[in-house]
Design an enzyme around this catalytic site. Structure first.
Site, PDB file in Angstrom:
ATOM      1  CG  ASP A 190      -9.428  -0.750   4.557  1.00  0.00           C
ATOM      2  OD1 ASP A 190      -9.062  -1.012   3.395  1.00  0.00           O
ATOM      3  OD2 ASP A 190      -8.738  -0.994   5.562  1.00  0.00           O
ATOM      4  CE  LYS A 206      -3.720  -2.595   2.089  1.00  0.00           C
ATOM      5  NZ  LYS A 206      -4.403  -3.055   3.317  1.00  0.00           N
ATOM      6  CD  GLN A 244      -3.262  -4.738   6.443  1.00  0.00           C
ATOM      7  OE1 GLN A 244      -3.167  -3.780   5.702  1.00  0.00           O
ATOM      8  NE2 GLN A 244      -3.894  -5.842   6.088  1.00  0.00           N
TER       9      GLN A 244
END
Ligand code: NAP
Length: 303
Positions: free
Chosen positions: A120, A53, A97
């Site tokens: 997200d 990312k 994460q």
């Protein structure tokens, strides 16, 4: 031979176009979009994903910041960090994460992120907006899949899409995106799960089959309608002594057997995986552009 829906190639094309947009904003005097990724602990998979990312941010011209904390930080500490980032106008998007260490509630952490910065797309408010068809941040993996299908010119309107798996991060939001009354949506959707009876009766009706189970090789050729578009979300590490790491990634579809039956299919790896990151990057760009349009991001003062 099926068309290979290559997520790595599509990602390069889509991210290059995004880099062009970022360069335009820079030329107009705006700061770059800024994505922060929080990583807790040293899980190998998580470190790899966060690294990918960060690299995507660098390639596109975003500012990418990784905050890496020890596995024994308290939940309170993490929530305070999230709150700090929520209030920081120089940051557009935040991801934490997953998975997190057991002593930290993933639910609390997900809900602590400001919905407007939740790139997200996991926050209840964003899921609610998706369900209602109103404007919100879309969950990165299903959104990335729609970007992939669109990139390859796959028509989904009016088609029968069958989604295997109903998780909150993939299957359920995928079913909502495909069926949305939106520019790229309008499919007729069947959502299947572990309690579905006679699963094959449904998969054989699918013009578009999206598989998100976590069961390597589950979908076999006899389950697929000839000419179907097959999207394999599954990524399970299976032992493979021929690989340096001792494992390889396997999808939920028996690729070798299904590819000759399908009209288009995603490989594993280089299928959905890179598109999840591209979806995340696109979400970050979208929230950034909204802030620019709303006048929330001032132009840099000349040096
Ligand atoms: P999950 O939360 O474990 O959900 C799996 C789903 O599959 C559940 O809804 C379950 O049904 C259903 N299921 C299990 N066995 C079934 C069966 N025999 N027949 C029909 N349905 C069955 O998994 P997930 O988080 O959605 O992830 C799925 C896979 O995608 C995993 O391999 C994961 O690693 C991968 N993934 C990849 C990406 C990427 O970027 N490439 C992103 C996210 C996930 P119930 O609800 O009834 O239990």
């Amino acid at each position: 031979m099926a068309l290979i829906l290559n997520g790595a190639d599509a990602s390069v094309a889509i991210r290059t176009a995004m880099a062009g947009e970022v360069a335009n904003f820079d030329a107009q005097g705006y700061r770059a979009p800024h994505l922060v990724a929080i990583l807790v602990g040293t899980d190998g998979g998580s470190m790899t994903y966060v690294g990918a990312k960060k690299k995507a941010c660098d390639d596109i011209g975003f500012t990418g910041t990784v905050l890496h904390f020890e596995a024994d930080i308290t939940e309170e500490f993490l929530l305070n960090e999230i709150n700090r980032i929520n209030q920081d106008p120089s940051i557009d998007g935040l991801i934490v994460q997953l998975p997190l260490p057991k002593h930290i509630s993933e639910e609390k952490v997900t809900e602590a992120i400001l919905p407007e910065k939740d790139v997200d797309g996991f926050h209840d408010i964003n899921m609610g907006r998706l369900a209602k068809g109103s404007d919100g941040v879309k969950p990165a993996t299903p959104y990335g899949i729609t970007l992939l299908l669109k990139h390859y010119g796959i028509d989904i309107a009016g088609k029968h899409a069958v989604v295997l798996g109903r998780s909150n991060i993939v299957g359920r939001p995928m079913s909502m995106l495909l069926s949305a009354a939106a520019d790229y949506g309008n499919a007729t959707v069947t959502l299947c799960h572990s309690r579905t009876q006679n699963l094959k009766d449904y998969t054989l009706q699918a013009d578009i089959l999206v598989v998100a189970l976590g069961k390597p090789g589950f979908v076999t050729a006899d389950m697929v309608k000839p000419g179907a578009v097959v999207v394999d979300v599954g990524t399970t590490r299976v032992d493979d002594a021929t690989k340096k790491a001792g494992w390889k990634l396997m999808g939920d579809v028996d690729y070798a057997a299904v590819e000759p039956v399908a009209s288009a299919i995603t490989p594993v790896p280089k299928g959905v995986g890179p598109m999840t990151i591209t979806g995340l990057m696109m979400n970050t760009l979208v929230v950034y552009k909204k802030s620019v349009e709303a006048g929330k991001i001032a132009k840099k003062s000349p040096a």
